[in-house]
Design a protein around this motif. Sequence first.
Motif, PDB file in Angstrom:
ATOM      1  N   PRO A   1       1.566  -1.710  -7.554  1.00 26.27           N
ATOM      2  CA  PRO A   1       1.804  -0.280  -7.308  1.00 26.27           C
ATOM      3  C   PRO A   1       0.799   0.657  -7.970  1.00 26.27           C
ATOM      4  O   PRO A   1       0.658   1.811  -7.552  1.00 26.27           O
ATOM      5  N   ASN A   2       0.093   0.197  -9.006  1.00 27.58           N
ATOM      6  CA  ASN A   2      -0.843   1.071  -9.721  1.00 27.58           C
ATOM      7  C   ASN A   2      -2.284   0.959  -9.225  1.00 27.58           C
ATOM      8  O   ASN A   2      -3.192   1.555  -9.810  1.00 27.58           O
ATOM      9  N   HIS A   3      -2.518   0.198  -8.161  1.00 28.80           N
ATOM     10  CA  HIS A   3      -3.902  -0.090  -7.756  1.00 28.80           C
ATOM     11  C   HIS A   3      -4.703   1.181  -7.476  1.00 28.80           C
ATOM     12  O   HIS A   3      -5.768   1.405  -8.076  1.00 28.80           O
ATOM     13  N   LEU A   4      -4.231   2.019  -6.584  1.00 28.73           N
ATOM     14  CA  LEU A   4      -4.991   3.229  -6.241  1.00 28.73           C
ATOM     15  C   LEU A   4      -5.045   4.207  -7.409  1.00 28.73           C
ATOM     16  O   LEU A   4      -6.027   4.940  -7.570  1.00 28.73           O
ATOM     17  N   GLU A   5      -4.025   4.205  -8.247  1.00 27.37           N
ATOM     18  CA  GLU A   5      -4.037   5.067  -9.430  1.00 27.37           C
ATOM     19  C   GLU A   5      -5.163   4.672 -10.381  1.00 27.37           C
ATOM     20  O   GLU A   5      -5.886   5.532 -10.917  1.00 27.37           O
TER      21      GLU A   5
ATOM     22  N   ALA B   1       0.828  -1.207   0.000  1.00 24.31           N
ATOM     23  CA  ALA B   1       0.000   0.000   0.000  1.00 24.31           C
ATOM     24  C   ALA B   1       0.863   1.258   0.000  1.00 24.31           C
ATOM     25  O   ALA B   1       0.623   2.204  -0.760  1.00 24.31           O
TER      26      ALA B   1
ATOM     27  N   TRP C   1      -1.370  -5.367  -3.123  1.00 19.80           N
ATOM     28  CA  TRP C   1      -1.710  -4.480  -4.220  1.00 19.80           C
ATOM     29  C   TRP C   1      -0.503  -4.317  -5.139  1.00 19.80           C
ATOM     30  O   TRP C   1       0.641  -4.226  -4.670  1.00 19.80           O
TER      31      TRP C   1
ATOM     32  N   THR D   1      -4.886  -5.446 -10.551  1.00 21.94           N
ATOM     33  CA  THR D   1      -4.081  -4.594  -9.672  1.00 21.94           C
ATOM     34  C   THR D   1      -3.959  -5.153  -8.255  1.00 21.94           C
ATOM     35  O   THR D   1      -3.335  -4.508  -7.402  1.00 21.94           O
TER      36      THR D   1
ATOM     37  N   GLN E   1       2.361   2.653  -3.361  1.00 21.19           N
ATOM     38  CA  GLN E   1       1.452   3.029  -4.448  1.00 21.19           C
ATOM     39  C   GLN E   1       1.949   4.258  -5.198  1.00 21.19           C
ATOM     40  O   GLN E   1       2.473   5.205  -4.611  1.00 21.19           O
TER      41      GLN E   1
END
Length: 314
Positions: A94-98, A24, A92, A204, A27
Amino acid sequence: MPFFSVVVPLYNKQNDIKATLLSALEQSFRDFELIVINDGSTDDSEKHVLSLTDERIVYIKTENSGVSQARNLGIEKAKGTYIAFLDADDYWYPNHLEVLHGLCKSFPEAGAVTTNYEFLHPGGYIENTIFNDIYTGYTGIVNDFFKSSLKYRLIWTTAVAVKKEVFKTVGNFDTNITLGAGEDTDMWTRIALKYTVAYNDTITATYRLEGGNRVSHAQTLKRVFAKLDKFKEEEKNNVSLQKFLDLYRASYALKHKLAGDDKTFRYYYKSINSLKNISGKTAFLLKLPAPLLRMFYQLKQQLKKSNIHFDIYN
């Protein structure tokens, strides 16, 4: 105010929690707070959380009250516009929240936004998902959430984010359902009945089936399962919802037959609207005597060791 509040319920995951939290903190999208709710862990989970120094971490320690209560507390404390969830033994990319942020901005009308995910089985086998009526590479509003969730669940907790204001409408996680016996299914069903859901097909997140402390059939008798009765009226006019919920009724019935709880087995079996809503394989298993069903279950467990995986949805 952060854009996302990431809620992590934690109970006895000392071998997993640090790697999960690092996934997390690494991210590419950084406008978030990371709320860890230590739900009365008795192992060294706390030590691993406190070893991380990042101003985005909000650490709260409580007495053990269950995952729903932990998530509800996280939602209550959250300052973000959207609540994202991360289970303490999952990862997650690294691009999950993006990717989730892109969905939030493109589809602000959606009550929930979610990405694709993968299952990581013991031994390193990776299982990918298939969703009905959703083509590879799709991004957009889901046409029929329940139809798309008949094979795999379109929303999985570690891959979803929900507008905080949505919880004011649908309510919090049901604390009467315990130990992973349908808390999530109940919540996503409530949300999908009132709001649209936006989806991005990018994988993701990783659902670690090899993670420590996963709930097993041996714990069935200690769990309180979702009854699903609250959706009876909606089912009358929603065929996809009825089929979706009948899959769970069949699954819960099989779990209780395996555990030797004939009374609860009969309850869920009789709750199935139509055997036509479930596969022939599942209908066959439901009718088997308990000893023979346990033999099939043991065979399934042995096949897993050879990376041969199946369940009642396939």
